[in-house]
Each structure stands twice: as structure tokens, then as C-alpha cells.
Design a protein around this motif. Structure first.
Motif, short mmCIF file in Angstrom:
data_model
loop_
_atom_site.label_atom_id
_atom_site.label_comp_id
_atom_site.label_asym_id
_atom_site.label_seq_id
_atom_site.Cartn_x
_atom_site.Cartn_y
_atom_site.Cartn_z
N LEU A 180 -1.11 -4.69 14.28
CA LEU A 180 -2.54 -4.36 14.27
C LEU A 180 -3.00 -3.91 15.64
N LYS A 181 -2.51 -4.56 16.70
CA LYS A 181 -2.90 -4.13 18.05
C LYS A 181 -2.48 -2.68 18.28
N HIS A 182 -1.30 -2.34 17.81
CA HIS A 182 -0.79 -0.98 17.98
C HIS A 182 -1.65 0.03 17.20
N TYR A 183 -2.00 -0.32 15.96
CA TYR A 183 -2.75 0.63 15.12
C TYR A 183 -4.23 0.71 15.51
N ASN A 184 -4.66 -0.22 16.40
CA ASN A 184 -6.07 -0.22 16.84
C ASN A 184 -6.29 0.75 18.00
N LYS A 185 -5.20 1.33 18.51
CA LYS A 185 -5.32 2.20 19.68
C LYS A 185 -5.92 3.56 19.31
N GLU A 186 -6.29 4.30 20.35
CA GLU A 186 -6.82 5.65 20.13
C GLU A 186 -5.78 6.50 19.39
N ASN A 187 -6.24 7.37 18.53
CA ASN A 187 -5.41 8.28 17.72
C ASN A 187 -4.72 7.60 16.54
N TYR A 188 -5.14 6.36 16.23
CA TYR A 188 -4.60 5.71 15.04
C TYR A 188 -5.74 5.53 14.02
N ALA A 189 -5.90 4.31 13.50
CA ALA A 189 -6.79 4.11 12.33
C ALA A 189 -8.22 4.62 12.52
N TRP A 190 -8.76 4.49 13.74
CA TRP A 190 -10.18 4.81 13.91
C TRP A 190 -10.45 6.29 14.07
N ASP A 191 -9.44 7.10 14.15
CA ASP A 191 -9.69 8.53 14.37
C ASP A 191 -9.81 9.34 13.08
N CYS A 192 -9.52 8.71 11.95
CA CYS A 192 -9.70 9.40 10.66
C CYS A 192 -11.19 9.59 10.42
N THR A 193 -11.59 10.78 9.96
CA THR A 193 -13.01 11.04 9.71
C THR A 193 -13.34 11.00 8.22
N HIS A 194 -12.40 10.55 7.43
CA HIS A 194 -12.60 10.43 5.98
C HIS A 194 -13.01 11.72 5.31
N CYS A 195 -12.33 12.79 5.67
CA CYS A 195 -12.61 14.07 5.00
C CYS A 195 -12.07 14.05 3.57
N GLU A 196 -11.15 13.13 3.28
CA GLU A 196 -10.59 12.93 1.92
C GLU A 196 -9.56 13.98 1.52
N ASN A 197 -9.22 14.92 2.40
CA ASN A 197 -8.23 15.93 2.01
C ASN A 197 -6.91 15.29 1.61
N CYS A 198 -6.50 14.25 2.35
CA CYS A 198 -5.20 13.62 2.05
C CYS A 198 -5.19 13.05 0.64
N THR A 199 -6.29 12.38 0.27
CA THR A 199 -6.37 11.77 -1.06
C THR A 199 -6.42 12.84 -2.14
N THR A 200 -7.20 13.88 -1.90
CA THR A 200 -7.36 14.93 -2.92
C THR A 200 -6.04 15.64 -3.19
N LEU A 201 -5.23 15.85 -2.14
CA LEU A 201 -4.05 16.70 -2.31
C LEU A 201 -2.74 15.94 -2.53
N CYS A 202 -2.75 14.63 -2.30
CA CYS A 202 -1.48 13.89 -2.40
C CYS A 202 -0.87 14.05 -3.79
N PRO A 203 0.34 14.59 -3.90
CA PRO A 203 0.93 14.80 -5.23
C PRO A 203 1.32 13.50 -5.92
N GLN A 204 1.33 12.40 -5.17
CA GLN A 204 1.65 11.11 -5.76
C GLN A 204 0.40 10.37 -6.21
N GLY A 205 -0.75 11.00 -6.03
CA GLY A 205 -2.00 10.37 -6.46
C GLY A 205 -2.37 9.13 -5.66
N ILE A 206 -1.90 9.07 -4.42
CA ILE A 206 -2.20 7.88 -3.60
C ILE A 206 -3.58 8.05 -2.96
#
Ligand code: SF4
Ligand code: SF4
Ligand code: FES
Length: 301
Positions: A180-206
Motif C-alpha cells: 500500500l505504501k508503494h501504491y500510494n506514491k505519485e503516479n500510482y492509484a491517485w493519478d487516475c482521473t476516472h475517465c472510464e476508458n479502461c472499463t469501457t474497452l476491457c475485452p474481459q469486461g473487468i
């Protein structure tokens, strides 16, 4: 049908056009195979399982990133034309073959090997949850379509964050706190802007972006602080209090009133003041604020 393929020969980009009478049910990968076998043997592209399992055949077709082997031409053709290009965000090696080293490196960075804490027994329910987040086939489609990566290539990317969430949610793992300490750094979890493109396009429906939100929740619950979490909490506080964003106070809450960080917000504030565009300091809550607060309570429960 006209099939246009974006090509690269190591020196320059060019396009090749093929006018073909295609059976409607052919997949994009089958069309590429047909062109290679019957029209131009120099065409390069990737194909593996041809069954949506290995994730290697991802390409961009008519501006949408897809798995070539799972996409039928009839479902994506526009005006009797298809334009096939390599995935965005990956350096092109030749034609439709891209260099996936960065993508793989980012996934390695997540350190996804589970280090057993030895005592925990995994229930069926735990396993069902892990299954839904473990279905990633590493196709790179989310990486190629991420709005943040488009402007900041240091961002670790959606597939890596999905993997990160999979690791912290696996109760057998003994490295949760370090992770968690590692993923809390800059350029990890907090940098996503929730544009949702990943969810919309994932062929596995994830639902990748939702899992990124769950990862952030874990970070907050563990009390880990960061610029990203302060920004997030200040936003929620403002909405809960006023029903809308108080643009005057929000930046100060976002930097936790830290005088050393004033330089991050003051220049914009002063520019707005000069142009008489600064928002009012005192905000009354909106008329239906109780409805908003009820939503907050329900989400918390
Ligand atoms: S999360 Fe989905 S889109 Fe991203 S690499 Fe995995 S399977 Fe592909
Ligand atoms: S939701 Fe986040 S991780 Fe997914 S594509 Fe958008 S910015 Fe990238
Ligand atoms: S060739 Fe394996 S997923 Fe398409």
C-alpha cells in the motif's frame, strides 16, 4: 470492402490499401492473415491463441482498440471501410507489432507475486472475488486508451493498478502494508482521473476503474496520506457540506492548509481575482442538501 492498414518499416509510416470481397463473419485477425497469405507477405502483426485468451492480438480498428481475434469485421466496419492501426501509447516496431516492454515493466513493478502469510485460509467467497479481478489477459488495450497515460507516461497505468488491487485484496498475502505504501506514491492509484476508458474497452469486461477506487479506499482506510488522498477527501467534504464544490475553500482543504504548499494554489487564485472570476467565499448549501447527505450515509453503510 476497403481495408486500410497503417504500416511502419522501421523508418517511415505509410498505409497499404486492399480491396477485398470478405465473408461477413471474418474476424480482424482472420482478415490480416488473409492479406498476409494472399496479398502481402511482408505484413507484420501478432496472433496467438485466436481465442481471446492470450491478449496478444490487440489493435486499433476504426479508432477503437479491440482484440483482433474476437472482433468481427461486420461489427466494426464503417462505410465499407476498416482502418487497422497499431495500439496507441506503445512504440511501433513494425506495422501492427508494438513494443510492450514498458507495459510489462509496469506490471512487474507492482510485485504481484503473493508472499504467503501462511495462516490465512481462503474462503470460496474470497476466491470468487479474486477471480473477477484476476481475469486480465494483459492485452494492453486499457493502457493504450488511458487519458492520463496520454499526457503522463510515468503513470503506472490501469492494468498495473488492477494487479495492485488484486494483490492487496488477497488475504493470503503478507506484504499488504508495504504494497500500500508503494501504491500510494505519485503516479500510482491517485493519478487516475476516472475517465472510464479502461472499463469501457476491457475485452474481459473487468470494471478496472472501480477496482482502482477500491484500491484508493484501502489506502485511506490504512491512514496513508498523500496529495491525492487530501485532494479526494477535500472534494468529498465540500460536496457533503455544500452539495457542490466550494471552489474558494476547496484548494486550501486540498493542501491541508499547509503554508509550504500555498504556492501550488495561490497563483491560480490570484489570476482569478485579477480577472474578477474568483468564486464567492461564503457558500450556502444547496436546497436539497439533505438528499446529498443521505446518499453519503448510504454509501458509507
Ligand atoms: S485490464 Fe482488461 S484491457 Fe487492461 S490489459 Fe487486462 S484484459 Fe486488457
Ligand atoms: S479510469 Fe483511470 S486508469 Fe482507467 S483509463 Fe481512465 S485515467 Fe486511466
Ligand atoms: S490471439 Fe490470443 S487473444 Fe487474440
Amino acid at each position: 470492402m476497403e481495408v486500410i492498414i497503417s504500416r511502419f518499416n522501421g523508418k517511415k509510416r505509410y498505409t497499404s490499401k486492399f480491396n477485398l470481397a470478405l465473408k461477413p463473419d471474418l474476424t480482424v485477425s482472420e482478415v490480416l492473415m488473409l492479406i498476409k497469405n494472399s496479398h502481402d507477405g511482408s505484413l507484420s502483426f501478432r496472433a496467438g491463441c485466436r481465442n481471446g485468451v492470450c491478449g496478444i492480438c490487440a489493435v486499433k480498428v476504426n479508432n477503437k482498440s479491440v482484440l483482433g481475434c474476437k472482433t468481427k469485421v461486420k461489427d466494426i466496419v464503417v462505410d465499407d471501410k476498416i482502418l487497422i492501426e497499431p495500439l496507441d501509447m506503445f512504440p511501433v516496431i513494425k506495422d501492427l507489432v508494438v513494443d510492450i516492454d514498458n507495459f510489462i515493466e509496469n506490471n512487474i513493478d507492482i510485485r504481484s507475486a503473493i508472499v504467503s502469510s501462511s495462516t490465512h485460509k481462503t474462503s470460496q467467497e474470497d476466491m470468487r472475488h479474486l477471480d473477477t479481478v484476476s481475469n486480465c489477459i494483459q492485452c494492453g488495450i486499457c493502457f493504450s486508451s488511458c487519458d492520463v497515460l496520454n499526457v503522463n507516461q510515468s503513470f503506472i497505468g490501469p492494468a498495473a493498478l488492477l494487479r495492485a488491487y488484486r494483490c492487496v485484496t488477497d488475504k493470503r498475502d503478507g506484504l499488504k502494508n508495504q504494497r500500500l505504501k508503494h501504491y500510494n506514491k505519485e503516479n500510482y492509484a491517485w493519478d487516475c482521473t476516472h475517465c472510464e476508458n479502461c472499463t469501457t474497452l476491457c475485452p474481459q469486461g473487468i470494471n478496472v476503474s472501480e477496482h482502482i477506487s477500491s484500491l484508493r479506499k484501502e489506502l485511506i482506510e490504512q491512514g496513508l496520506k498523500s496529495k491525492g488522498s487530501s485532494h479526494h477527501l477535500a472534494f468529498l467534504k465540500s460536496i457533503n457540506k455544500h452539495g457542490l464544490l466550494n471552489e474558494a475553500s476547496y484548494p486550501f482543504f486540498s493542501i491541508n492548509f499547509n503554508p509550504l504548499r500555498l504556492k501550488e494554489v495561490l497563483p491560480v487564485g490570484l489570476r482569478m481575482l485579477r480577472k474578477r472570476k474568483s468564486p464567492g467565499i461564503f457558500h450556502k448549501p444547496i436546497k436539497n442538501i439533505e438528499e446529498v447527505r443521505k446518499l453519503f450515509r448510504e454509501v458509507k453503510e
